[in-house]
Scaffold this motif. Structure first.
Motif, PDB file in Angstrom:
ATOM      1  N   MET A   1       0.849  -1.184   0.000  1.00 19.68           N
ATOM      2  CA  MET A   1       0.000   0.000   0.000  1.00 19.68           C
ATOM      3  C   MET A   1       0.889   1.240   0.000  1.00 19.68           C
ATOM      4  SD  MET A   1      -3.242  -0.633   0.017  1.00 19.68           S
ATOM      5  CE  MET A   1      -4.625  -0.244   1.008  1.00 19.68           C
ATOM      6  N   SER A   2       0.415   2.249  -0.687  1.00 23.96           N
ATOM      7  CA  SER A   2       1.071   3.545  -0.690  1.00 23.96           C
ATOM      8  C   SER A   2       0.221   4.509   0.119  1.00 23.96           C
ATOM      9  CB  SER A   2       1.209   4.076  -2.117  1.00 23.96           C
ATOM     10  OG  SER A   2       2.110   3.281  -2.854  1.00 23.96           O
ATOM     11  N   THR A   3       0.878   5.478   0.726  1.00 21.09           N
ATOM     12  CA  THR A   3       0.185   6.475   1.527  1.00 21.09           C
ATOM     13  C   THR A   3       0.545   7.859   1.015  1.00 21.09           C
ATOM     14  OG1 THR A   3       0.257   5.052   3.474  1.00 21.09           O
ATOM     15  CG2 THR A   3      -0.140   7.390   3.866  1.00 21.09           C
ATOM     16  N   LEU A   4      -0.462   8.695   0.929  1.00 18.88           N
ATOM     17  CA  LEU A   4      -0.289  10.073   0.490  1.00 18.88           C
ATOM     18  C   LEU A   4      -0.965  10.972   1.511  1.00 18.88           C
ATOM     19  CD1 LEU A   4       0.399  12.247  -1.650  1.00 18.88           C
ATOM     20  CD2 LEU A   4      -1.794  11.708  -2.719  1.00 18.88           C
TER      21      LEU A   4
ATOM     22  N   THR B   1      -9.118  27.168   8.623  1.00 14.89           N
ATOM     23  CA  THR B   1      -9.123  25.747   8.935  1.00 14.89           C
ATOM     24  C   THR B   1      -8.132  25.028   8.025  1.00 14.89           C
ATOM     25  OG1 THR B   1     -11.478  25.858   9.506  1.00 14.89           O
ATOM     26  CG2 THR B   1     -10.580  23.671   9.047  1.00 14.89           C
ATOM     27  N   ARG B   2      -7.376  24.112   8.597  1.00 13.43           N
ATOM     28  CA  ARG B   2      -6.513  23.237   7.796  1.00 13.43           C
ATOM     29  C   ARG B   2      -7.273  21.946   7.529  1.00 13.43           C
ATOM     30  NH1 ARG B   2      -0.633  23.191   9.258  1.00 13.43           N
ATOM     31  NH2 ARG B   2      -0.865  24.982   7.875  1.00 13.43           N
ATOM     32  N   VAL B   3      -7.340  21.574   6.252  1.00 14.43           N
ATOM     33  CA  VAL B   3      -7.976  20.328   5.834  1.00 14.43           C
ATOM     34  C   VAL B   3      -6.859  19.414   5.342  1.00 14.43           C
ATOM     35  CG1 VAL B   3      -9.624  19.246   4.251  1.00 14.43           C
ATOM     36  CG2 VAL B   3     -10.070  21.558   5.139  1.00 14.43           C
ATOM     37  N   GLN B   4      -6.700  18.293   6.022  1.00 14.89           N
ATOM     38  CA  GLN B   4      -5.666  17.341   5.637  1.00 14.89           C
ATOM     39  C   GLN B   4      -6.323  16.055   5.166  1.00 14.89           C
ATOM     40  OE1 GLN B   4      -2.384  16.797   8.301  1.00 14.89           O
ATOM     41  NE2 GLN B   4      -1.949  14.746   7.527  1.00 14.89           N
ATOM     42  N   ILE B   5      -5.819  15.541   4.073  1.00 16.11           N
ATOM     43  CA  ILE B   5      -6.290  14.250   3.565  1.00 16.11           C
ATOM     44  C   ILE B   5      -5.154  13.248   3.700  1.00 16.11           C
ATOM     45  CG2 ILE B   5      -5.680  14.776   1.176  1.00 16.11           C
ATOM     46  CD1 ILE B   5      -8.086  13.010   0.350  1.00 16.11           C
ATOM     47  N   ARG B   6      -5.536  12.062   4.068  1.00 10.60           N
ATOM     48  CA  ARG B   6      -4.619  10.924   4.093  1.00 10.60           C
ATOM     49  C   ARG B   6      -5.276   9.856   3.225  1.00 10.60           C
ATOM     50  NH1 ARG B   6      -0.622   8.481   7.440  1.00 10.60           N
ATOM     51  NH2 ARG B   6      -0.773   6.211   7.334  1.00 10.60           N
ATOM     52  N   LEU B   7      -4.556   9.374   2.234  1.00  9.18           N
ATOM     53  CA  LEU B   7      -5.070   8.391   1.297  1.00  9.18           C
ATOM     54  C   LEU B   7      -4.138   7.188   1.280  1.00  9.18           C
ATOM     55  CD1 LEU B   7      -6.985   7.608  -1.082  1.00  9.18           C
ATOM     56  CD2 LEU B   7      -5.405   8.849  -2.577  1.00  9.18           C
ATOM     57  N   GLU B   8      -4.717   6.011   1.442  1.00 11.31           N
ATOM     58  CA  GLU B   8      -3.952   4.769   1.329  1.00 11.31           C
ATOM     59  C   GLU B   8      -4.528   3.991   0.157  1.00 11.31           C
ATOM     60  OE1 GLU B   8      -3.769   2.681   5.047  1.00 11.31           O
ATOM     61  OE2 GLU B   8      -3.237   4.511   6.127  1.00 11.31           O
ATOM     62  N   TYR B   9      -3.638   3.549  -0.727  1.00 13.46           N
ATOM     63  CA  TYR B   9      -4.091   2.877  -1.947  1.00 13.46           C
ATOM     64  C   TYR B   9      -3.042   1.883  -2.417  1.00 13.46           C
ATOM     65  CZ  TYR B   9      -0.904   6.105  -4.268  1.00 13.46           C
ATOM     66  OH  TYR B   9       0.218   6.792  -4.654  1.00 13.46           O
ATOM     67  N   ASP B  10      -3.505   0.921  -3.192  1.00 11.72           N
ATOM     68  CA  ASP B  10      -2.638  -0.055  -3.827  1.00 11.72           C
ATOM     69  C   ASP B  10      -2.448   0.409  -5.272  1.00 11.72           C
ATOM     70  OD1 ASP B  10      -1.534  -2.167  -5.230  1.00 11.72           O
ATOM     71  OD2 ASP B  10      -2.870  -3.679  -4.371  1.00 11.72           O
ATOM     72  N   PRO B  11      -1.248   0.878  -5.632  1.00 11.86           N
ATOM     73  CA  PRO B  11      -1.045   1.410  -6.981  1.00 11.86           C
ATOM     74  C   PRO B  11      -1.429   0.417  -8.080  1.00 11.86           C
ATOM     75  CG  PRO B  11       0.833   1.940  -5.595  1.00 11.86           C
ATOM     76  CD  PRO B  11      -0.037   0.990  -4.812  1.00 11.86           C
ATOM     77  N   GLY B  12      -1.121  -0.847  -7.887  1.00 13.55           N
ATOM     78  CA  GLY B  12      -1.463  -1.845  -8.895  1.00 13.55           C
ATOM     79  C   GLY B  12      -2.959  -1.983  -9.086  1.00 13.55           C
ATOM     80  N   ALA B  13      -3.709  -1.968  -7.988  1.00 14.53           N
ATOM     81  CA  ALA B  13      -5.168  -2.089  -8.079  1.00 14.53           C
ATOM     82  C   ALA B  13      -5.776  -0.858  -8.734  1.00 14.53           C
ATOM     83  CB  ALA B  13      -5.765  -2.301  -6.690  1.00 14.53           C
ATOM     84  N   VAL B  14      -5.241   0.324  -8.454  1.00 18.92           N
ATOM     85  CA  VAL B  14      -5.742   1.549  -9.079  1.00 18.92           C
ATOM     86  C   VAL B  14      -5.463   1.501 -10.579  1.00 18.92           C
ATOM     87  CG1 VAL B  14      -5.446   4.054  -9.233  1.00 18.92           C
ATOM     88  CG2 VAL B  14      -5.599   2.950  -6.995  1.00 18.92           C
ATOM     89  N   ARG B  15      -4.256   1.091 -10.961  1.00 20.21           N
ATOM     90  CA  ARG B  15      -3.910   0.994 -12.380  1.00 20.21           C
ATOM     91  C   ARG B  15      -4.793  -0.036 -13.079  1.00 20.21           C
ATOM     92  NH1 ARG B  15      -0.735  -2.330 -14.783  1.00 20.21           N
ATOM     93  NH2 ARG B  15       0.448  -2.876 -12.935  1.00 20.21           N
ATOM     94  N   GLU B  16      -5.016  -1.174 -12.430  1.00 18.95           N
ATOM     95  CA  GLU B  16      -5.862  -2.217 -13.018  1.00 18.95           C
ATOM     96  C   GLU B  16      -7.295  -1.736 -13.225  1.00 18.95           C
ATOM     97  OE1 GLU B  16      -7.588  -6.280 -11.271  1.00 18.95           O
ATOM     98  OE2 GLU B  16      -5.393  -6.249 -11.416  1.00 18.95           O
ATOM     99  N   THR B  17      -7.806  -0.956 -12.271  1.00 17.49           N
ATOM    100  CA  THR B  17      -9.187  -0.478 -12.353  1.00 17.49           C
ATOM    101  C   THR B  17      -9.352   0.646 -13.366  1.00 17.49           C
ATOM    102  OG1 THR B  17      -9.550  -1.088 -10.048  1.00 17.49           O
ATOM    103  CG2 THR B  17     -11.102   0.481 -11.010  1.00 17.49           C
ATOM    104  N   PHE B  18      -8.409   1.597 -13.368  1.00 16.95           N
ATOM    105  CA  PHE B  18      -8.576   2.794 -14.196  1.00 16.95           C
ATOM    106  C   PHE B  18      -7.588   2.914 -15.337  1.00 16.95           C
ATOM    107  CE2 PHE B  18     -10.354   4.200 -10.066  1.00 16.95           C
ATOM    108  CZ  PHE B  18     -11.637   4.427 -10.490  1.00 16.95           C
TER     109      PHE B  18
END
Length: 143
Positions: free
Chosen positions: A1-4, A95-112
């Protein structure tokens, strides 16, 4: 998993930003690729997404840690994506808005589709940064 992790500071009170994140139907205005978004029962939302020339429908589960001003979400089906929005009050109208995203690069590439490796990570970072800037514009002008 990758985290951003990315953040943006917005010129609105924390309650305004918090309420805007919870208006799922507004997501097409600031989340790239979201064509339609609908709230459903029991903390669920359905998103119609188009990316890489492909259309997909995703169901997400949303949960709040309201006292902490954290909204967590995860996809149920499709590529495994999890994330959170954390809000921090910087002042009466800031206000500070922070996003944290965890994703599997391979699964994202496969889907999109799209590039592999580093190029894909750069594309995802660019999209998330752009979405945060769009959220800033959306929330600051919806008042």
């Amino acid at each position: 998993m990758s985290t951003l992790e990315e953040h943006v500071d917005v010129g609105v009170p924390i309650d305004t930003a918090w309420n805007s994140l919870h208006r799922v139907e507004g997501y097409p205005r600031f989340v790239e690729g979201v064509r339609e978004a609908r709230s459903e029962t029991e903390g669920r939302a359905r998103l119609d997404v188009e990316a890489g020339g492909r259309s997909r429908e995703f169901e997400t589960e949303l949960s709040d840690r309201g006292g902490e001003r954290v909204m967590e979400w995860r996809t149920t089906g499709g590529p495994p994506l999890t994330g959170s929005f954390s809000l921090q009050e910087l002042g009466r109208d800031r206000t500070r808005v922070q996003i944290r995203l965890e994703y599997d690069p391979g699964a994202v590439r496969e889907t999109f589709g799209g590039p592999k490796g580093f190029a894909q990570a750069n594309a995802i970072e660019r999209i998330v940064r752009s979405d945060l800037e769009q959220f800033k514009e959306y929330v600051e002008h919806e008042r």
